[in-house]
Write an enzyme that holds these catalytic residues in place. Structure first.
Site, PDB file in Angstrom:
ATOM      1  N   THR A  10       0.816  -1.208   0.000  1.00 61.26           N
ATOM      2  CA  THR A  10       0.000   0.000   0.000  1.00 61.26           C
ATOM      3  C   THR A  10       0.857   1.268   0.000  1.00 61.26           C
ATOM      4  O   THR A  10       2.015   1.236   0.438  1.00 61.26           O
ATOM      5  CB  THR A  10      -0.898  -0.016   1.258  1.00 61.26           C
ATOM      6  N   ASP A  11       0.253   2.373  -0.431  1.00 58.63           N
ATOM      7  CA  ASP A  11       0.958   3.660  -0.361  1.00 58.63           C
ATOM      8  C   ASP A  11       1.041   4.184   1.077  1.00 58.63           C
ATOM      9  O   ASP A  11       1.782   5.128   1.358  1.00 58.63           O
ATOM     10  CB  ASP A  11       0.278   4.701  -1.259  1.00 58.63           C
ATOM     11  N   GLU A  12       0.259   3.574   1.992  1.00 53.68           N
ATOM     12  CA  GLU A  12       0.205   4.105   3.360  1.00 53.68           C
ATOM     13  C   GLU A  12       1.530   3.940   4.097  1.00 53.68           C
ATOM     14  O   GLU A  12       1.754   4.583   5.121  1.00 53.68           O
ATOM     15  CB  GLU A  12      -0.950   3.459   4.133  1.00 53.68           C
ATOM     16  N   TYR A  26      -1.846  -0.471  10.921  1.00 50.62           N
ATOM     17  CA  TYR A  26      -1.961  -1.131   9.606  1.00 50.62           C
ATOM     18  C   TYR A  26      -0.754  -0.797   8.732  1.00 50.62           C
ATOM     19  O   TYR A  26      -0.073  -1.687   8.211  1.00 50.62           O
ATOM     20  CB  TYR A  26      -3.254  -0.701   8.905  1.00 50.62           C
ATOM     21  N   LYS A  37       2.278  -3.267   7.295  1.00 52.14           N
ATOM     22  CA  LYS A  37       2.577  -3.443   5.867  1.00 52.14           C
ATOM     23  C   LYS A  37       4.019  -3.013   5.573  1.00 52.14           C
ATOM     24  O   LYS A  37       4.713  -3.642   4.775  1.00 52.14           O
ATOM     25  CB  LYS A  37       1.599  -2.639   5.005  1.00 52.14           C
TER      26      LYS A  37
HETATM   27  P1  NAD Z   1      -9.534  -7.510   2.127  1.00 46.91           P
HETATM   28  O1  NAD Z   1      -9.505  -7.193   3.585  1.00 46.91           O
HETATM   29  O2  NAD Z   1     -10.767  -7.254   1.349  1.00 46.91           O
HETATM   30  O3  NAD Z   1      -9.153  -9.036   1.901  1.00 46.91           O
HETATM   31  C1  NAD Z   1      -8.156  -9.687   2.612  1.00 46.91           C
HETATM   32  C2  NAD Z   1      -8.283 -11.180   2.369  1.00 46.91           C
HETATM   33  O4  NAD Z   1      -7.215 -11.842   3.046  1.00 46.91           O
HETATM   34  C3  NAD Z   1      -9.595 -11.776   2.919  1.00 46.91           C
HETATM   35  O5  NAD Z   1     -10.148 -12.663   1.980  1.00 46.91           O
HETATM   36  C4  NAD Z   1      -9.144 -12.518   4.171  1.00 46.91           C
HETATM   37  O6  NAD Z   1      -9.966 -13.633   4.484  1.00 46.91           O
HETATM   38  C5  NAD Z   1      -7.739 -12.944   3.778  1.00 46.91           C
HETATM   39  N1  NAD Z   1      -6.860 -13.189   4.930  1.00 46.91           N
HETATM   40  C6  NAD Z   1      -6.704 -12.382   6.027  1.00 46.91           C
HETATM   41  N2  NAD Z   1      -5.827 -12.944   6.882  1.00 46.91           N
HETATM   42  C7  NAD Z   1      -5.392 -14.103   6.302  1.00 46.91           C
HETATM   43  C8  NAD Z   1      -4.456 -15.104   6.672  1.00 46.91           C
HETATM   44  N3  NAD Z   1      -3.798 -15.036   7.823  1.00 46.91           N
HETATM   45  N4  NAD Z   1      -4.261 -16.139   5.833  1.00 46.91           N
HETATM   46  C9  NAD Z   1      -4.936 -16.220   4.661  1.00 46.91           C
HETATM   47  N5  NAD Z   1      -5.844 -15.319   4.260  1.00 46.91           N
HETATM   48  C10 NAD Z   1      -6.064 -14.262   5.065  1.00 46.91           C
HETATM   49  O7  NAD Z   1      -8.296  -6.706   1.526  1.00 46.91           O
HETATM   50  P2  NAD Z   1      -8.111  -6.039   0.100  1.00 46.91           P
HETATM   51  O8  NAD Z   1      -8.672  -4.671   0.135  1.00 46.91           O
HETATM   52  O9  NAD Z   1      -8.537  -6.993  -0.959  1.00 46.91           O
HETATM   53  O10 NAD Z   1      -6.521  -5.878   0.075  1.00 46.91           O
HETATM   54  C11 NAD Z   1      -5.696  -6.912  -0.438  1.00 46.91           C
HETATM   55  C12 NAD Z   1      -4.251  -6.488  -0.303  1.00 46.91           C
HETATM   56  O11 NAD Z   1      -4.028  -5.269  -0.998  1.00 46.91           O
HETATM   57  C13 NAD Z   1      -3.817  -6.232   1.143  1.00 46.91           C
HETATM   58  O12 NAD Z   1      -2.529  -6.751   1.316  1.00 46.91           O
HETATM   59  C14 NAD Z   1      -3.819  -4.717   1.262  1.00 46.91           C
HETATM   60  O13 NAD Z   1      -2.841  -4.290   2.191  1.00 46.91           O
HETATM   61  C15 NAD Z   1      -3.444  -4.307  -0.148  1.00 46.91           C
HETATM   62  N6  NAD Z   1      -3.951  -3.007  -0.583  1.00 46.91           N
HETATM   63  C16 NAD Z   1      -5.264  -2.694  -0.459  1.00 46.91           C
HETATM   64  C17 NAD Z   1      -5.741  -1.465  -0.913  1.00 46.91           C
HETATM   65  C18 NAD Z   1      -7.208  -1.097  -0.822  1.00 46.91           C
HETATM   66  O14 NAD Z   1      -7.550   0.059  -1.114  1.00 46.91           O
HETATM   67  N7  NAD Z   1      -8.096  -2.001  -0.482  1.00 46.91           N
HETATM   68  C19 NAD Z   1      -4.849  -0.558  -1.484  1.00 46.91           C
HETATM   69  C20 NAD Z   1      -3.499  -0.910  -1.596  1.00 46.91           C
HETATM   70  C21 NAD Z   1      -3.066  -2.143  -1.147  1.00 46.91           C
HETATM   71  P1  TYD Z   2     -10.727   3.954   4.085  1.00 45.89           P
HETATM   72  O1  TYD Z   2     -11.653   3.550   3.001  1.00 45.89           O
HETATM   73  O2  TYD Z   2     -10.857   3.324   5.423  1.00 45.89           O
HETATM   74  O3  TYD Z   2      -9.250   3.801   3.508  1.00 45.89           O
HETATM   75  P2  TYD Z   2      -7.832   4.333   4.112  1.00 45.89           P
HETATM   76  O4  TYD Z   2      -7.995   4.693   5.526  1.00 45.89           O
HETATM   77  O5  TYD Z   2      -6.991   3.113   3.920  1.00 45.89           O
HETATM   78  O6  TYD Z   2      -7.419   5.478   3.235  1.00 45.89           O
HETATM   79  O7  TYD Z   2     -10.877   5.526   4.291  1.00 45.89           O
HETATM   80  C1  TYD Z   2     -10.680   6.421   3.211  1.00 45.89           C
HETATM   81  C2  TYD Z   2     -10.805   7.832   3.750  1.00 45.89           C
HETATM   82  O8  TYD Z   2     -12.168   8.037   4.180  1.00 45.89           O
HETATM   83  C3  TYD Z   2      -9.955   8.081   4.988  1.00 45.89           C
HETATM   84  O9  TYD Z   2      -9.459   9.417   4.925  1.00 45.89           O
HETATM   85  C4  TYD Z   2     -10.919   7.925   6.144  1.00 45.89           C
HETATM   86  C5  TYD Z   2     -12.242   8.378   5.553  1.00 45.89           C
HETATM   87  N1  TYD Z   2     -13.454   7.731   6.113  1.00 45.89           N
HETATM   88  C6  TYD Z   2     -14.520   8.533   6.567  1.00 45.89           C
HETATM   89  O10 TYD Z   2     -14.472   9.777   6.513  1.00 45.89           O
HETATM   90  N2  TYD Z   2     -15.629   7.907   7.075  1.00 45.89           N
HETATM   91  C7  TYD Z   2     -15.711   6.543   7.161  1.00 45.89           C
HETATM   92  O11 TYD Z   2     -16.744   6.037   7.673  1.00 45.89           O
HETATM   93  C8  TYD Z   2     -14.624   5.751   6.680  1.00 45.89           C
HETATM   94  C9  TYD Z   2     -14.677   4.251   6.744  1.00 45.89           C
HETATM   95  C10 TYD Z   2     -13.517   6.393   6.148  1.00 45.89           C
END
Ligand code: NAD
Ligand code: TYD
Length: 358
Positions: free
Chosen positions: A137-139, A163, A167
């Site tokens: 992630t970019d975080e 988080y 990461k």
């Molecule tokens: P998500 O939370 O929707 O899905 C995570 C999945 O991992 C779930 O299916 C969960 O059951 C599985 N999981 C959790 N713990 C596990 C374990 N110990 N063993 C096996 N499986 C396990 O997450 P997502 O949004 O699909 O994100 C996927 C990846 O991308 C993550 O690594 C996250 O850090 C990264 N990412 C997400 C975003 C975003 O905006 N969602 C952006 C950048 C990077």
């Molecule tokens: P989120 O989707 O949780 O992603 P991230 O924290 O990884 O960026 O949140 C996106 C942005 O929206 C973040 O600045 C927090 C804000 N947010 C709200 O304002 N209200 C909400 O209920 C949630 C879940 C997020």
């Protein structure tokens, strides 16, 4: 030469979650000969309802398990001669990492370490035909001021939430396994994703579902925080490009060059819903917007500089935010069964825990 995805099954971890299930679907659509083993622990965020259509295909296999289970991972790599791993499995929600950080340490750090170490042992002597892609992630880069340049691959890590810190730790382990053992790793650091199958704890799906059910739309703080949004299928295409054509040992930043303030996003969702699904009693969904107490340690701005992946791998996003958000809202309106399947007691507990005190 491109890394081949067809000679051996690909191990996708976390493929029952949001991005993982979209990735497998995209991969199957582009590569008819690819087969996938989806290793997923089915935490609250993973669901077999996300992969129902995949279950119908012979080239798809689901394995219920934990990436931190060394014996299971070792056996899976050996039994199927796996030479490609794409690691999505993670605890992924910042707010949950604030209320319960332990699971983030366990899965994101120990789990990733377990996978890396199993791959190191299984791939000894055949590294050239293998690839380990870690989805991050970019975080990890922390937060930006309004005038700061976007995060590049060279930006120092400065994670601010549990988080992001977990990461960042996993990214460092991936780097070390390449540097020390020559493991053929690749890391992608992507900005905020949105699209079909996203669990409704994240901003966009939460706002869509709360709007439709007449609930408040809880905007944290002043709502002026900025995120750089990317439609999930564009992220999946970037992962595929890095997996096949990226240079082992490298990291690639992925982003949509779509910086938007949270409040703008919420207004856009309300506007689209007013058009596509007008409120039965009249009025606008905007009336449900409620400003609530801010997230502790809330990062103000994220922005990604995606020049490297664009220059090296010719990747650019296909969706604009306007087209992507329209598709996403349409998808949520058309998939009420999927939404209903997630509306469990556990989901309600999370909503109470996170929002009752705000
Ligand atoms: P998500 O939370 O929707 O899905 C995570 C999945 O991992 C779930 O299916 C969960 O059951 C599985 N999981 C959790 N713990 C596990 C374990 N110990 N063993 C096996 N499986 C396990 O997450 P997502 O949004 O699909 O994100 C996927 C990846 O991308 C993550 O690594 C996250 O850090 C990264 N990412 C997400 C975003 C975003 O905006 N969602 C952006 C950048 C990077
Ligand atoms: P989120 O989707 O949780 O992603 P991230 O924290 O990884 O960026 O949140 C996106 C942005 O929206 C973040 O600045 C927090 C804000 N947010 C709200 O304002 N209200 C909400 O209920 C949630 C879940 C997020």
């Amino acid at each position: 030469m491109d890394h081949s995805l067809t000679n051996h099954p690909i191990l996708v971890t976390g493929g029952a979650g949001f991005i993982g299930c979209n990735f497998i679907r995209c991969l199957f659509a582009h590569c008819p000969a690819v087969s996938v083993i989806n290793l997923d622990a089915l935490t609250y965020a993973g669901s077999l309802n996300n992969v129902k259509d995949l279950e119908l295909q012979d080239r798809y296999r689901f394995l219920h398990g934990d990436i931190g289970d060394a014996a299971l991972v070792k056996q899976t790599l050996a039994e199927h001669d796996v030479r490609t791993i794409v690691n999505f499995a993670a605890e992924s929600h910042v707010d949950r990492s604030i209320t319960g950080p332990a699971a983030f340490i366990q899965t994101n750090i120990i789990g990733t370490f377990t996978l890396l170490d199993a791959a190191r042992q299984a791939w000894a002597g055949k590294e050239d035909s293998c690839r380990f892609l870690h989805v991050s992630t970019d975080e990890v880069y922390g937060t930006l001021g309004p005038e700061d340049p976007a995060f590049a691959e060279t930006t120092p890590y400065a994670p601010n939430s549990p988080y992001a810190a977990s990461k960042a730790a996993s990214d460092h382990l991936v780097r070390a396994y390449h540097h020390t053992y020559g493991l053929p790793t690749l890391t992608t650091n992507c900005s905020n994703n949105y699209g079909p199958y996203q669990y409704p704890e994240k901003l966009i799906p939460l706002m869509i579902l709360n709007a439709l059910t007449g609930k408040p739309l809880p905007v944290y703080g002043d709502g002026l925080q900025v995120r750089d949004w990317l439609y999930v299928e564009d992220h999946c295409a970037a992962i595929e490009a890095v997996l096949t054509r990226g240079r082992p040992g490298e990291t690639y930043n992925v982003g949509g060059r779509t910086e938007k303030k949270n409040i703008e996003i919420v207004h856009l969702i309300c506007e689209e819903l007013d058009r596509l699904h007008p409120k039965s009693g009249g009025g606008s969904y905007r009336e449900q917007i409620t400003f609530v107490k801010d997230r502790p340690g809330h990062d103000r701005r994220y922005a990604i500089n995606a020049d490297k992946i664009q220059a090296e791998l010719s990747w650019t996003p296909r969706e604009s935010f306007e087209t992507g958000i329209r598709k996403t809202i349409r998808w949520f309106l058309d998939h009420q069964d999927w939404v209903n399947s997630l509306m469990s007691e556990k989901y309600a507990e999370w909503i109470t825990l996170n929002y009752a005190q705000r």
